[in-house]
Design a protein around this motif. Structure first.
Motif, PDB file in Angstrom:
ATOM      1  N   GLY A  11      62.230  36.432  -0.537  1.00 37.93           N
ATOM      2  CA  GLY A  11      61.717  37.253  -1.634  1.00 37.93           C
ATOM      3  C   GLY A  11      62.798  38.183  -2.131  1.00 37.93           C
ATOM      4  N   VAL A 299      59.926  43.942  -7.749  1.00 39.14           N
ATOM      5  CA  VAL A 299      59.340  45.013  -6.959  1.00 39.14           C
ATOM      6  C   VAL A 299      60.385  46.019  -6.484  1.00 39.14           C
ATOM      7  CG1 VAL A 299      59.394  43.714  -4.794  1.00 39.14           C
ATOM      8  CG2 VAL A 299      57.667  45.454  -5.137  1.00 39.14           C
ATOM      9  N   ARG A 332      52.439  52.611  -6.148  1.00 44.14           N
ATOM     10  CA  ARG A 332      53.162  51.355  -6.351  1.00 44.14           C
ATOM     11  C   ARG A 332      54.580  51.479  -5.827  1.00 44.14           C
ATOM     12  NH1 ARG A 332      48.688  49.986  -6.107  1.00 44.14           N
ATOM     13  NH2 ARG A 332      47.283  50.545  -7.792  1.00 44.14           N
ATOM     14  N   GLU A 335      54.260  51.109  -2.190  1.00 48.37           N
ATOM     15  CA  GLU A 335      54.031  49.703  -1.852  1.00 48.37           C
ATOM     16  C   GLU A 335      55.327  48.906  -1.917  1.00 48.37           C
ATOM     17  OE1 GLU A 335      50.880  48.400  -4.403  1.00 48.37           O
ATOM     18  OE2 GLU A 335      49.422  49.605  -3.301  1.00 48.37           O
ATOM     19  N   ARG A 338      56.980  49.514   1.175  1.00 50.11           N
ATOM     20  CA  ARG A 338      56.332  48.775   2.252  1.00 50.11           C
ATOM     21  C   ARG A 338      56.769  47.318   2.251  1.00 50.11           C
ATOM     22  NH1 ARG A 338      49.867  48.718   2.580  1.00 50.11           N
ATOM     23  NH2 ARG A 338      50.029  47.674   0.579  1.00 50.11           N
ATOM     24  N   GLU A 339      56.878  46.762   1.062  1.00 48.45           N
ATOM     25  CA  GLU A 339      57.251  45.355   0.997  1.00 48.45           C
ATOM     26  C   GLU A 339      58.669  45.127   1.512  1.00 48.45           C
ATOM     27  OE1 GLU A 339      56.306  43.366  -2.622  1.00 48.45           O
ATOM     28  OE2 GLU A 339      57.423  41.575  -2.055  1.00 48.45           O
ATOM     29  N   GLY A 342      58.725  45.600   5.254  1.00 52.29           N
ATOM     30  CA  GLY A 342      58.156  44.441   5.941  1.00 52.29           C
ATOM     31  C   GLY A 342      59.155  43.296   6.022  1.00 52.29           C
ATOM     32  N   ARG A 343      59.873  43.080   4.936  1.00 54.26           N
ATOM     33  CA  ARG A 343      60.853  41.997   4.931  1.00 54.26           C
ATOM     34  C   ARG A 343      62.021  42.301   5.854  1.00 54.26           C
ATOM     35  NH1 ARG A 343      59.062  37.707   1.307  1.00 54.26           N
ATOM     36  NH2 ARG A 343      57.836  38.742  -0.283  1.00 54.26           N
ATOM     37  N   GLU A 346      60.894  45.927   9.900  1.00 57.34           N
ATOM     38  CA  GLU A 346      60.872  47.235  10.550  1.00 57.34           C
ATOM     39  C   GLU A 346      59.511  47.453  11.193  1.00 57.34           C
ATOM     40  OE1 GLU A 346      63.793  49.733   7.533  1.00 57.34           O
ATOM     41  OE2 GLU A 346      61.649  49.694   7.157  1.00 57.34           O
ATOM     42  N   PRO A 348      56.154  49.000  11.582  1.00 58.57           N
ATOM     43  CA  PRO A 348      55.388  49.743  10.584  1.00 58.57           C
ATOM     44  C   PRO A 348      54.725  51.000  11.136  1.00 58.57           C
ATOM     45  CG  PRO A 348      54.135  47.877  11.335  1.00 58.57           C
ATOM     46  CD  PRO A 348      55.421  47.854  12.106  1.00 58.57           C
TER      47      PRO A 348
ATOM     48  N   TYR B  26      65.902  29.644  -2.429  1.00 59.26           N
ATOM     49  CA  TYR B  26      64.603  30.313  -2.393  1.00 59.26           C
ATOM     50  C   TYR B  26      63.739  29.791  -3.541  1.00 59.26           C
ATOM     51  CZ  TYR B  26      61.257  34.192  -2.692  1.00 59.26           C
ATOM     52  OH  TYR B  26      60.120  34.948  -2.752  1.00 59.26           O
ATOM     53  N   GLU B  27      62.456  29.504  -3.267  1.00 59.22           N
ATOM     54  CA  GLU B  27      61.499  29.010  -4.264  1.00 59.22           C
ATOM     55  C   GLU B  27      61.782  27.565  -4.694  1.00 59.22           C
ATOM     56  OE1 GLU B  27      58.798  30.290  -5.885  1.00 59.22           O
ATOM     57  OE2 GLU B  27      58.786  32.385  -5.315  1.00 59.22           O
ATOM     58  N   LEU B  45      59.892  29.083   1.084  1.00 58.90           N
ATOM     59  CA  LEU B  45      59.454  30.473   1.131  1.00 58.90           C
ATOM     60  C   LEU B  45      60.549  31.399   1.616  1.00 58.90           C
ATOM     61  CD1 LEU B  45      55.912  30.528   2.701  1.00 58.90           C
ATOM     62  CD2 LEU B  45      56.570  30.889   0.351  1.00 58.90           C
ATOM     63  N   ARG B 264      52.973  33.207   8.353  1.00 60.63           N
ATOM     64  CA  ARG B 264      54.346  33.721   8.450  1.00 60.63           C
ATOM     65  C   ARG B 264      54.436  34.912   9.379  1.00 60.63           C
ATOM     66  NH1 ARG B 264      57.098  34.486   2.740  1.00 60.63           N
ATOM     67  NH2 ARG B 264      58.887  34.750   4.095  1.00 60.63           N
ATOM     68  N   ILE B 267      53.320  41.472   8.543  1.00 61.91           N
ATOM     69  CA  ILE B 267      52.486  42.620   8.889  1.00 61.91           C
ATOM     70  C   ILE B 267      51.373  42.715   7.856  1.00 61.91           C
ATOM     71  CG2 ILE B 267      52.424  45.123   9.115  1.00 61.91           C
ATOM     72  CD1 ILE B 267      55.560  44.740   9.645  1.00 61.91           C
ATOM     73  N   GLY B 275      50.674  42.895   2.248  1.00 60.27           N
ATOM     74  CA  GLY B 275      50.969  44.152   1.568  1.00 60.27           C
ATOM     75  C   GLY B 275      51.357  43.951   0.121  1.00 60.27           C
ATOM     76  N   TYR B 276      51.828  42.733  -0.219  1.00 64.67           N
ATOM     77  CA  TYR B 276      52.269  42.497  -1.593  1.00 64.67           C
ATOM     78  C   TYR B 276      51.170  41.892  -2.460  1.00 64.67           C
ATOM     79  CZ  TYR B 276      53.200  38.088   0.817  1.00 64.67           C
ATOM     80  OH  TYR B 276      53.075  36.969   1.596  1.00 64.67           O
ATOM     81  N   TYR B 278      48.996  43.274  -4.329  1.00 64.15           N
ATOM     82  CA  TYR B 278      48.976  43.909  -5.655  1.00 64.15           C
ATOM     83  C   TYR B 278      50.037  43.288  -6.560  1.00 64.15           C
ATOM     84  CZ  TYR B 278      49.569  47.415  -9.308  1.00 64.15           C
ATOM     85  OH  TYR B 278      49.680  48.046 -10.518  1.00 64.15           O
ATOM     86  N   THR B 279      51.266  43.231  -6.053  1.00 67.51           N
ATOM     87  CA  THR B 279      52.364  42.692  -6.845  1.00 67.51           C
ATOM     88  C   THR B 279      52.090  41.249  -7.226  1.00 67.51           C
ATOM     89  OG1 THR B 279      53.811  44.105  -5.574  1.00 67.51           O
ATOM     90  CG2 THR B 279      54.855  42.377  -6.844  1.00 67.51           C
TER      91      THR B 279
END
Lengths: 609, 466
Positions: A11, A299, A332, A335, A338-339, A342-343, A346, A348, B26-27, B45, B264, B267, B275-276, B278-279
């Motif tokens: 990502g 993001v 946002r 968030e 957070r994203e 997460g990647r 770390e 949380p 990626y993708e 992914l 995957r 978290i 967590g994503y 929303y995005t």
């Protein structure tokens, strides 16, 4: 240019090897598409990079180019009226270059390079200058006089300073220091993650009026203060942010659309050039800088957008202006953190948010404040920050809300219950608070009347009493209340409907000056106190509620700012009507030969003026 | 350069780990050939050195570690688009599902699309008449808006959506419109309901259907709305059509996303959703809108079922933060035989203010709307009070309001499935109902409109008729 090699893509997170020598938060260019990224972790020669653009099609083996510089913003004439993305790329120029969609790897300078600005120096050759000193001025828009400052880290004696039309990259002034020559342009750069320096922090003592009655009268924010408005969706967070951006009494507005709807930014873009500033009559756009990183834009850039915005705001603060930053929405931003966290795998903290969430939130809000700026001539600037928070389900125990509430001094609690009743702004008068009320009381009273703060606390008391009485009504019905209590309900209802309720879409009601607010509130309270007196003198409750003048009170809000005297006239009418009713009542009783006994000598507090 | 590998080291749920891969992106799109010769599709992914993590759209049935071959196609998932797609049925990844010929693409487009530049957007302000009073009068839909329907199991959201699709039109204009329908994890019966309805109304040739049904691979659903939007964007902004995108059911989509996220070992955020979320939802929803200088537009109506009718559940909650309002269906109303059971108090159209009024609907619309909502709210309060204290304890005024709210539900909100009310009819009905309430109570309406609309017709029918 030194380069590393990508080993992992997940990502918005890219890991690259061979990155020895790069520093944390250095900007890099990823792959030959030259996507903008920022280093957020280093381990051995591996660097973790958050990429500000879409990474599809990128894979291991591709190059990462190092720039050895942190993420910068360009500061100079051309900021006002612009719309930037999260890393300060001008969206209008991008549209001209690449069309309706935002593609990748676009490199456009933030400030327009081929526009000339008229620079007028205010210092003479031979003057010793140091960082923050004002060199001269550019009339950027009709509302903003852009002051050109000596950039941080530069000092010396002015050898030459020019007047005339220049590009932002043209040399306008040269300094000499220790035999070294420095050429200065109108533009300089500053890393977004480092707060700009100031000389001294000052206590907030001036009010930032917003034209919103519930805010200015009950939960005011100070110039240089911080506020947040959390609320579930549909409670009107964005409308409030827009209202503040429109009507707040600040010289510069920086509006950060962080991860929100694209159409909202379009709304601002279409509406602001049309709306007139109530003080100067000029279009509001002429004092506004927009940062738009909508929810479907990458993001990681959302994470950067709040820093980009506040750095631009600090720059205008350093010129001695009062600046207000609206950030919609900080959730946002959190968030996005957070994203990335997460990647990075770390550990949380709460709800998957990184453990450093609260620290980041508080250091962001701490960049607000009223300050004495660096440099000569001496000047004061203020930077106020208002952040919207969008907690899931409107639940205030959300970590972002809690982290925010720990730092901000004003809390506007938006409630969907009020929104369903179409009471806007849906700011709860019972749960919200402002810690600036005492600090700015003097300033507010000076602008309105001596008793403004007293009046507002009196009105607040009435609203609190109403809430208690409502509990009883819910259990046993309104008929069980005494006429006095029912009058409290009426008084509170009048404050709610005639004062607090404000229609953001009505051309006059959308903004109320402090003077108008004072006059409106004093009529509401005057009416209540008069009614109480009348009730004591034996006038029937039902007669009081039926008074026709209530319609006039309800329409006060639609009076133009130039016709505020008519509000005072309502008071005279009220006095006359009440006196008439009391007289009628007394006469009746006299004819019935009943003694009135009590209540004649008592008077409500507020009606003596 | 197309590379093929047979070095699968790990299969877990919908995910596949391929080792020793050189130059995966990626993708990137991949094809997987199972031992029995089946072809499946997937996308990358994550790539970490020479390991590629692949998400299989069709699920991992039949995949083994020894015999499978994975081919990296060197491109991202894209779809060939053409206006011949109108009237056709496709699967969730955009492959023809009906008996028709293959599509000859006019363009090949990446399904992920690109974000619309906010400066290129045009503000949605054209009123769409849906013929449903509770939508037109109270939660007005405008062209380019994203207005979801929040529903629950057992509520008639499909009927509402079908009625909107059937009746939606922009007044005074005969313009080309089309519907792009994306079905994610709905049952055959539900999908069939829509197809039958489109057929009956003769709209089928103006519809592009993407069907991922309940028994189709769940992971494929993640691509379905993107494929649908790619086609919608092409038809709207290249071909100049006005597109209505209907997506049903977003809850199934979000669950597929959760499945991937869980596989995957990410978290989890609230309720196990990533967590994503929303995005991710935003990257779908925000593709609708209008673009300056373009003739077409995309209006989006996603349908989602709220688990346990809970509006604070992550899916409706995050959707509400992205969309411009919501239409909430109420179980309470439906039980009282009010249909469509639109909860007008909780529903909201954020863009209505710009889409109503003089020249768009009618000058009195805004005032009338506010007054109706205020009166209805008062009536509902009275109804609550009546439950606690008995109807006898209500004041006379409360009784009037109570009566009003009942009539309002029965005649204004309630309407037939095939009843297409014009905006005039909706507005006039509003006034007719308001005449039950004394004129002095009309505080939210300007006097001129009261004179013109409230007083205009002699109130014979108003009052107590049922």
């Amino acid at each position: 240019m030194r380069k590393g090699e990508i080993t992992k893509v997940s990502g918005p997170l890219v890991v690259a090897k061979g990155m020895t020598g790069s520093k944390m938060y250095d900007v890099v260019r990823v792959s030959d598409e030259r996507l903008v990224g920022e280093i957020v972790g280093l381990a051995g020669d591996l660097a973790s990079i958050q990429v500000y653009e879409d990474t599809s099609g990128i894979g291991p083996g591709e190059a990462v180019y190092m720039t050895d510089e942190p993420l910068f913003v360009e500061l100079g004439p051309g900021l006002i009226e612009s719309i930037f993305d999260g890393i300060q790329r001008p969206l209008d120029i991008i549209k001209e270059n690449t069309g309706d969609y935002i593609t990748r790897g676009i490199e456009v300078p933030a400030l327009e390079r081929d526009k000339k600005w008229h620079f007028k120096p205010t210092v003479k050759p031979g003057t010793e200058v140091s960082p923050g000193d004002i060199l001269g001025e550019v009339q950027e828009t009709t509302l903003v006089l852009h002051k050109i400052l000596v950039p941080p880290g530069v000092q010396g004696k002015i050898k030459d300073i020019k007047q005339g039309d220049f590009l932002v990259t043209d040399v306008i002034c040269s300094l000499e220091h220790d035999k070294e020559k420095h050429d200065l342009t109108m533009m300089h750069r500053w890393p977004v993650r480092i707060p700009r320096a100031y000389k001294e922090r000052l206590a907030p003592s001036l009010t930032l009026s917003t034209g919103q009655r519930v805010i200015d009268t009950f939960f005011p924010i100070a110039k240089g203060g911080t506020a947040c408005c959390p609320g579930p969706f549909g409670s009107g967070k964005t409308v409030i942010q827009h209202q503040l951006a429109k009507w707040a009494d600040a010289e510069i507005i920086v509006y950060i659309g962080c991860g929100e709807r694209g159409n909202e930014m379009t709304d601002v873009l279409l509406e602001f050039p049309e709306l007139k500033d109530p003080r100067s009559g000029e279009p509001l756009m002429k004092r506004t800088v927009l940062i738009a990183n909508t929810s479907n834009m990458p993001v990681a850039a959302r994470e950067a957008s709040v820093y980009t915005g506040i750095t631009i705001a600090e720059y205008f603060r350093d010129m001695g202006y009062s600046v207000a930053v609206m950030a919609d929405s900080t959730s946002r931003w959190a968030e996005a953190m957070r994203e990335i966290s997460g990647r990075l795998e770390e550990m949380p903290g709460e709800e998957g948010y990184p453990a450093y969430l609260a620290a980041r939130v508080s250091s962001f809000y701490e960049r607000a404040g009223r300050v004495k700026t660096v440099g000569r001539p001496e000047r004061e600037g203020a930077l106020s920050v208002v952040g919207a928070v969008s907690p899931p389900g409107g639940d205030l125990s959300d970590p972002v809300v809690q982290a925010t509430l720990r730092v901000v001094k004003v809390f506007w609690s938006l409630e969907d219950k009020l929104a369903y009743q179409r009471h806007f702004p849906a700011i709860s008068w019972l749960n919200s608070y402002s810690l600036y009320i005492d600090d700015i009381a003097e300033d507010v009273n000076k602008m309105t009347a001596k008793d403004f703060t007293d009046l507002s606390s009196e009105a607040m008391k009435l609203l609190e009493q109403e809430a208690e009485l409502q509990e009883i009504v819910r259990l046993i019905g309104v008929d069980a209340l005494s006429p006095e209590d029912r009058l409290i309900l009426e008084g509170a209802r009048s404050i709610r409907e005639d004062f607090l309720h404000q229609n953001a879409f009505h051309e006059i009601d959308t903004y109320a000056s402090l003077k108008k607010q004072y006059k409106m509130l004093s009529v509401c309270m005057f009416n209540y106190n008069k009614a109480r007196e009348a009730l004591k003198r034996g006038v029937a409750f039902d007669d009081i509620v039926k008074m026709d003048i209530r319609d006039k009170i309800a329409r006060m809000r639609y009076l133009e700012e130039s016709k505020l005297d008519t509000i005072d006239a309502i008071k005279d009418e009220l006095t006359a009507e009440f006196d008439g009713m009391i007289k009628g009542e007394t006469k009746q009783r006299e004819t019935e030969k009943e003694t009135t006994g009590h209540g004649d000598n008592e008077k409500g507090k507020g009606d003596r003026k | 350069m197309i590379k093929e590998y047979s070095s699968i080291s790990n299969v877990a749920g919908p995910l596949l780990l391929v080792e020793g891969v050189d130059g995966a992106k990626y993708e990137e799109l991949v094809e997987i050939y199972t031992g029995t010769g089946d072809k499946k599709r997937g996308r990358v992914l994550e790539v970490d050195k020479d390991r590629a993590l692949v998400q299989i759209f069709e699920g991992s049935t039949g995949i083994d570690v020894q015999n499978c071959r994975v081919r990296f196609l060197g491109k991202t998932l894209s779809i060939g688009v053409s206006d011949d797609m109108l009237g056709r049925v496709f699967d969730g990844l955009g492959r023809p599902k009906d008996a028709g010929p293959a599509i000859i693409p006019e363009a090949l487009l990446d399904v992920n699309g690109a974000p619309i530049n906010p400066t290129a957007r045009d503000y949605p302000n054209e009123f769409i008449q849906t013929g449903i009073s509770s939508v037109d009068g109270i939660n007005t839909l405008v062209r380019g808006q994203k207005l979801p329907v929040f529903s629950g199991s057992g509520l008639p959201h499909n009927k509402v959506a079908a009625q909107i699709v059937r009746q939606a039109k922009v007044l005074g204009k005969e313009e080309e419109f089309a519907v792009v329908f994306g079905a994610m994890g709905i049952t055959f019966e539900e999908a069939n309901f829509f197809i039958q309805d489109f057929t009956k109304s003769g709209a089928l040739e103006r519809v592009v259907l993407f069907l991922n049904l309940a028994d189709d691979p769940a992971i494929e659903r993640i691509s379905t709305p993107r494929v649908a939007f790619t086609v919608a964007e092409y038809l709207a902004f290249t071909k100049g059509l006005h597109i209505l995108v209907v997506l049903s059911d977003m809850t199934n989509y979000a669950e597929a996303l959760r499945e991937i996220s869980a596989a995957r070992k990410e978290i989890p955020g609230r309720r196990g959703y990533p967590g994503y979320l929303y995005t991710d939802l935003a990257s779908v929803y925000e593709r609708s809108g209008r673009i300056k200088g373009k003739k077409g537009s995309i209006t989006l109506i996603p349908i989602l079922s709220m688990p346990e009718d809970d509006k604070t559940h992550p899916i409706p909650d995050l959707t509400g933060y992205i969309t411009e309002g919501q239409i909430i269906l109420s179980r309470g109303l439906y039980r009282r035989k009010v249909s469509p059971p639109v909860d007008v108090q909780q529903s909201l159209s954020r863009l209505k203010d710009k889409g109503i009024g003089k020249g768009k609907t009618r000058e009195d619309h805004a005032d009338l709307f506010n007054q109706l909502i205020a009166c209805y709210a008062r009536g509902k309060e009275a109804a609550e009070l009546a439950v606690i204290l008995g109807e006898a304890a209500l004041t006379d005024m409360d009784k009037i309001y109570l009566k009003f709210s009942q009539e309002y539900e029965g005649r204004y909100i309630s309407q037939g499935e095939y009843e297409d009310r014009t905006i005039e009819q909706t507005l006039d009905l509003g006034w007719e109902l308001l005449r039950m309430v004394p004129r002095g109570e009309m505080k939210r309406v300007r006097d001129e409109y009261l004179k013109k609309y409230y007083d205009a017709k002699t109130p014979e029918k108003a009052g107590v008729t049922g």
